[in-house]
Structure formats: C-alpha cells, structure tokens
Write a protein that holds these residues in place. Structure first.
Motif, mmCIF file in Angstrom:
data_model
loop_
_atom_site.group_PDB
_atom_site.id
_atom_site.type_symbol
_atom_site.label_atom_id
_atom_site.label_comp_id
_atom_site.label_asym_id
_atom_site.label_seq_id
_atom_site.Cartn_x
_atom_site.Cartn_y
_atom_site.Cartn_z
ATOM 1 N N ILE A 60 49.609 35.799 32.570
ATOM 2 C CA ILE A 60 48.802 35.114 33.589
ATOM 3 C C ILE A 60 48.080 36.135 34.469
ATOM 4 C CG2 ILE A 60 48.962 33.682 35.661
ATOM 5 C CD1 ILE A 60 51.197 32.125 34.165
ATOM 6 N N PHE A 61 48.770 37.225 34.819
ATOM 7 C CA PHE A 61 48.142 38.298 35.588
ATOM 8 C C PHE A 61 46.974 38.898 34.804
ATOM 9 C CE2 PHE A 61 48.901 42.820 37.453
ATOM 10 C CZ PHE A 61 47.792 42.675 38.289
ATOM 11 N N SER A 62 47.125 39.031 33.499
ATOM 12 C CA SER A 62 46.093 39.669 32.678
ATOM 13 C C SER A 62 44.855 38.797 32.484
ATOM 14 C CB SER A 62 46.671 40.063 31.314
ATOM 15 O OG SER A 62 46.986 38.921 30.540
ATOM 16 N N LEU A 63 44.930 37.541 32.896
ATOM 17 C CA LEU A 63 43.739 36.691 32.856
ATOM 18 C C LEU A 63 42.654 37.234 33.778
ATOM 19 C CD1 LEU A 63 45.421 33.145 32.891
ATOM 20 C CD2 LEU A 63 44.307 34.253 30.944
ATOM 21 N N PHE A 64 43.074 37.925 34.819
ATOM 22 C CA PHE A 64 42.132 38.558 35.738
ATOM 23 C C PHE A 64 41.878 39.982 35.226
ATOM 24 C CE2 PHE A 64 44.878 35.526 37.886
ATOM 25 C CZ PHE A 64 43.960 34.654 38.462
ATOM 26 N N HIS A 65 41.060 40.084 34.205
ATOM 27 C CA HIS A 65 40.966 41.287 33.374
ATOM 28 C C HIS A 65 40.749 42.565 34.169
ATOM 29 C CE1 HIS A 65 39.567 38.263 30.115
ATOM 30 N NE2 HIS A 65 40.876 38.372 30.112
ATOM 31 N N LYS A 66 39.747 42.590 35.011
ATOM 32 C CA LYS A 66 39.392 43.820 35.705
ATOM 33 C C LYS A 66 40.490 44.242 36.683
ATOM 34 C CE LYS A 66 34.394 43.282 35.269
ATOM 35 N NZ LYS A 66 33.095 43.132 35.984
ATOM 36 N N ILE A 67 41.002 43.287 37.427
ATOM 37 C CA ILE A 67 42.075 43.587 38.390
ATOM 38 C C ILE A 67 43.312 44.066 37.641
ATOM 39 C CG2 ILE A 67 43.604 42.592 40.136
ATOM 40 C CD1 ILE A 67 41.357 40.621 40.806
ATOM 41 N N PHE A 68 43.613 43.413 36.533
ATOM 42 C CA PHE A 68 44.783 43.765 35.742
ATOM 43 C C PHE A 68 44.703 45.196 35.228
ATOM 44 C CE2 PHE A 68 46.903 43.989 31.561
ATOM 45 C CZ PHE A 68 48.203 43.672 31.936
ATOM 46 N N ARG A 69 43.554 45.586 34.701
ATOM 47 C CA ARG A 69 43.407 46.922 34.121
ATOM 48 C C ARG A 69 43.511 48.024 35.176
ATOM 49 N NH1 ARG A 69 41.656 47.189 28.865
ATOM 50 N NH2 ARG A 69 40.978 45.230 27.933
ATOM 51 N N VAL A 70 43.206 47.683 36.421
ATOM 52 C CA VAL A 70 43.332 48.676 37.499
ATOM 53 C C VAL A 70 44.742 48.698 38.074
ATOM 54 C CG1 VAL A 70 42.559 49.314 39.828
ATOM 55 C CG2 VAL A 70 40.886 48.570 38.108
#
Length: 502
Positions: A60-70
């Motif tokens: 669910i966190f990884s749905l927010f791709h850009k925020i997740f990758r940072v």
C-alpha cells in the motif's frame, strides 16, 4: 502485457522481502530455542505470517511510487541499524531503547559506533541502492493489480493475529520500533497527585526493603505447603512470615504495579487518573527512596518509579524477551547498606523473577527439577517440564531473598523486608499458561515478610498483629497502607485498618 507487469510486481516484492528478512526480521527469531520439529514449524509459520502482513503495508505504501522510492530506502537503513543490535546483542527494541535513542547525548551515542555496525549499515545501504537501480523502471504496484487485494488481506492478517494473540507481531521487528515509539510519546493513564501536607514521622533509622517479584504464585512455595521444596533456605530463616491468601484482580505488570505502589484500591474503577505514589508520601516524610529494577519501565508505572529520589534500571535494553537478560542477583551489586547514614529509607528491588522464558531467569546450578523445557514454543514441552522449569525459578528466588536477608541481618537499623509478586502465573489450569489472562491461578501472588530482631524489639505489637493475620485473606491494597504504617507516617490520611501491622 498484464502478465508481464504482474510478474515484475511479484519479483520486485519478493526480492524486497528477501532483503527485509536478511537484514531485519530474522533478527527477531535467531535467538529463539525452537526445540521440537513442531516448534520449528510454528515459528516458521509465524515468520511467514509476519512477512505476509508486512507485504500488505509495504504494498500500500508503494502505491505512492515517488514517495516510496525516496522514503523506503531511508527507513530500511534506519531499521537495519537497530536490527544490528538485536542480531548481535539480543537487545530488545522497547520503550527504554527508544527513549535512549531520542534522549541520549551525541557524545554518548558516538561511543556505541563500531566498525561492525558501520559495515552492516553500509552493506544494507548498498543492497538498497542496487535493488532500486535494478528495479527503477518496474511497475511495482497498482490498485488494479491482483496483488492489491492480497495486500489488503495481508494488512487484515496483522489485526486478526494481534486480536487473537496480543503482541504476537508488535514485539517483533520492524513493528516493535513503531509501536514502542508510540508508547514513548503516550501519556500515562495515571496522573500522580502532589502531597501538600507537612508529612512527618518521629521514627529514626527505619529501613524498609520492598522486593517486587514477578509471576510468583503463592501455592508453589513450600513455605505455604507446596509438596516440592522450593524454599530450602527461607524455611530455615526465623522472623519470616508467609501470607498465602493474597488476592489481586490484575494479571499483568502494567496493571498490577500501579495499584500496588499507590493508594489505588482494587475496587476503584475510576481513580486511575488520580493517585498518590507511595514514594511521594515517604519523600515528604524525609525518607530516602531508591528503586533498583531489572525490568524495563512501562508507561503505566514509569512516573511512580520516577517519584523515587534515586532510580536505577540495570540491563535496561534486554527485556524479558532476551536470552542475555541479566539475572536478578545482579540487582544486589547495586544494593548496599550504610549504617553510618542517619535517617529512614525505603529500598525497592524490582525483579524479572519468574517471567517466561523460565530457563533464562536462573543459572544452571538452580536447575533442581528435571526435565526442563527446551523451546520457547509452549506446546513443544510437556506439562511436567514447564512446571519443573517454573519451580526452578522459585528456588532461585529463595536464594535471592535469602541473600538479601543475610545482608540485612548485618544492619543495625530497624529493618523489615516485604516481598510481594505483582501477580501469579497460570500453569496449565484449564489449558492456560503464563499470565495476562483471566484465571484465578494468576490472582494469588506470593507475599512474605521478614523483620530484624531490632525491629521486633522496638515494635513487638506490630509483629504480633502481623503474625495473627498471616492466614487472613487480604488484597494487594495492604501494601500502600502497611508501608506508611511501618514508617509511622503522620499528617497524611491513609487506611490503617488495611495495614497488616495494625
């Protein structure tokens, strides 16, 4: 195309969880004695369920791709730096550890840095960098993906398991970091009252030693008629009285200690936000108050302990979960008698006692009863082995209290030792084990009183009255009022009729 995306998703999250397991979650399992094949199987299932629940939250966190990758790599490396201590030292990421991280001075924190820690962090950072570079173009998650529904099930698994068995996941990495940080910032349920009266005592050179035990039930002491000799040393002590009919409705420490150490009654349902600490009253009466503990403090009673003028928690980063937890006799390295100091004093020794896992509470020379348990998984052991291991902790307790008493005999002060366990322990009754559950076996804690010859000479009536009550049914309400009665506290209202010395 859709199948390719799904394959990419599965591969991304699978490799991510391999890294999570290697650097973080396995640290919560490597120190467990699994014992039988069944024990191994149960803990492996527990590990898989923990990762399944983590998958839900991470997806669910990884749905927010850009925020997740940072953010995820930063969080991963931070958690890894803590898991290093769990791996290498079997430390517990509890409230005490969180407090130390947030409150320790920088120069002290720097002293904990080692080459091995730096290498571990650099290695985990390198793995994260390579991982995200390799998968930088991957479509890692989507609400439309079948994995989203599985992620929802994973999140649900966390709450289902926690509802079935409290702290099943919350005590494991990485969940324990989050939940213990929340606990650290939570306000305690009890608001302690100040004592404004001019409290005083006319007594001199009274030393009260309060030993707070853990998970010791009265009916497993041979002093109270238990068939096994769990008290070989205390049974030889004179001036020792055992109370076999003490009752508490509270079956775990976070509830029982606030009641025992304040004026809260077991019948008071609405007073948990307004209580008076035993130590606050004694401080006002010019008693020196000291706390020496072998348990990490919980928010429900932390402020009560802080109301002592002297506080020391030994081995505070190894909780009862750890195999390296210090044995209780280490408390006595910090407990000293100084008869040259004039005045009254109360010393409280808080034991880890007979808390599960029983084998870690004793040294090998106290393993009198055999066979003993070999796994932290309860159902890998027989009832006989579980009770043997539990009873071995009582033989250790017998030795601990005997050492304290022998120390106190050398003092010229008027001395009383009160031992009370916070609650009892369920040992297979109705299929239940340990504590923190509703069963009468957990509600009859052990309680002992030892008094010096000097004390008996000065207060023969108090001793006679106490001896007359040893077979009475009493509640843990007695402690607050009995200690104040022992100190002959004046100008503070307490219930003398509750005192075992009155």
């Amino acid at each position: 195309m859709e199948k390719l995306k799904l394959k990419q998703e599965i591969k991304f999250h699978f490799v991510l969880h391999i890294l999570m397991a290697a650097f973080i979650t396995i640290a919560s399992y490597v120190h467990l004695p699994f014992g039988s094949f069944k024990g191994n199987l149960i803990y492996f299932a527990h590990f898989l369920l923990l990762h399944f629940s983590l998958f839900g939250f991470i997806y669910i966190f990884s749905l927010f791709h850009k925020i997740f990758r940072v953010l995820f790599p930063i969080i991963f490396v931070m958690v890894t730096s803590l898991s290093f201590w769990v791996y290498t030292q079997d430390l517990t990421i509890g409230v005490g550890m969180i407090q130390a991280i947030l409150e320790t001075n920088l120069d002290i924190a720097i002293d904990t840095i080692s080459f091995q820690l730096i290498l571990f962090i650099l290695f985990s950072t390198g793995c994260m960098v390579l991982f995200f570079r390799f998968y930088r173009k991957s479509k890692i998650s989507s609400i439309k993906s079948p994995l989203f529904l599985i992620a929802i099930l994973g999140v649900s698994t966390f709450f289902i398991i926690e509802n079935y068995k409290f702290d099943a996941f919350k005590n494991r990495l990485p969940y324990n970091i989050y939940f213990n940080t929340i606990k650290y910032f939570d306000k305690p349920n009890i608001q302690l009252k100040e004592v404004h009266q001019q409290v005083f005592t006319n007594e001199e050179n009274v030393h009260i030693v309060l030993v707070v035990g853990e998970s010791v039930r009265a009916d497993h002491l041979s002093l109270n008629g238990y068939a096994r000799n769990t008290n070989p040393l205390l049974s030889q002590q004179k001036n020792l009285i055992s109370f076999s009919k003490v009752f508490t409705p509270f079956t775990f420490t976070a509830q029982s200690l606030p009641q025992i150490l304040t004026d809260i009654s077991i019948d008071d349902k609405e007073r948990y936000k307004d209580a008076t600490s035993l130590y606050t009253v004694l401080n006002k009466a010019s008693f020196a108050t000291e706390w020496i503990g072998n348990q990490s403090l919980e928010k429900s009673y932390k402020d009560i302990i802080y109301s002592n003028t002297s506080k020391l928690i030994i081995d505070q980063f190894h909780s009862f979960l750890s195999f390296k937890k210090e044995k209780d006799l280490a408390l006595l390295d910090h407990f000293s008698l100084d008869d040259s100091l004039v005045g009254n004093k109360i010393s409280t020794l808080h034991m880890i006692g007979s808390h599960w896992y029983y084998n870690t509470r004793i040294t090998s020379d106290f393993g009198h009863f055999r066979p003993i348990i070999t796994s932290k998984y309860l159902y890998s052991s027989t009832k006989e082995a579980l009770i043997n291991s539990y009873d071995n902790t009582l033989v250790y307790l017998d030795n601990f209290l005997n050492v304290v008493i022998e120390k106190l005999k050398k003092s010229s002060k008027k001395t009383v030792l009160i031992y009370i366990s916070d609650h009892g322990e369920t040992l297979g009754e109705d299929g239940k084990w340990l504590h923190a559950q509703e069963h009468e076996a957990s509600k009859n804690p052990a309680m002992l009183v030892w008094f010096s010859d000097n004390f008996e000479k000065r207060y023969p009536l108090k001793i006679r009255q106490m001896k007359a009550k040893k077979k009475d049914s009493i509640t843990t309400d007695f402690l607050f009022h009995s200690v104040l009665d022992l100190g002959n506290i004046e100008n503070f209202k307490y219930q003398k009729e509750q005192s075992i010395f009155n």
